[in-house]
Scaffold this motif. Sequence first.
Motif: not given
Length: 202
Positions: A65-81
């Motif tokens: 099955p095809d895989a969904k490969v996830y990456r962080l957005t600017d909003a995700g990075r801001a939340e993480l910081i």
Amino acid sequence: MKFDHVLLGLLALHPRSGWDLKQWLAGEGQFVRSNAHPSQIYRLLKRMAEQGWVVYETDPRDGRPDAKVYRLTDAGRAELIREAHAPYEPTSRFQDPDFMARFYFSAQLAPERLLPLIDTELAYRRRQVAVMRPRDRSLSFPEDAPETDVQRLRMIRELTHEYGTSAVDAWLDWLERVRRLLADGTIPTTSPSPTSNEETPR
């Protein structure tokens, strides 16, 4: 540290599929966070995508099955910081994974928070030991509990206390060693400049 932020921290290093995240949690990650069921990982990834913290691309896989490969957005990075800078409140059990998760991801995202994080944990554990170690540990039992083997219970309790004492002392020794490494600059507490050519660790 919420599980969402653990996943965001992993994606901040490089894009991963849900399967990649599951594999990390089952291996190295078991010392940072208890293992999680794949359904929980995929449910959180879906929610984080809806919040705009991550996006994904479909990666075709031959014969699978095809895989969904996830990456962080600017909003995700801001939340993480934001989370990396949030105040740390130690839990009563020093073995709980929250500290290690914060330590691991602060090193990546907010290295200036490492020394305050260590100092908070050290102060809490020292107070805890000062209060708990000299406590009265004598036992009393009701006379109407004939199923209780008092001698066995006392031995088990002493063995448990012995383990807890040695474990928390080893933890304090480790914290103090890490603090020395941070204080003398062996572990850098400043982020590299944006112009640095160093490759992001993978």
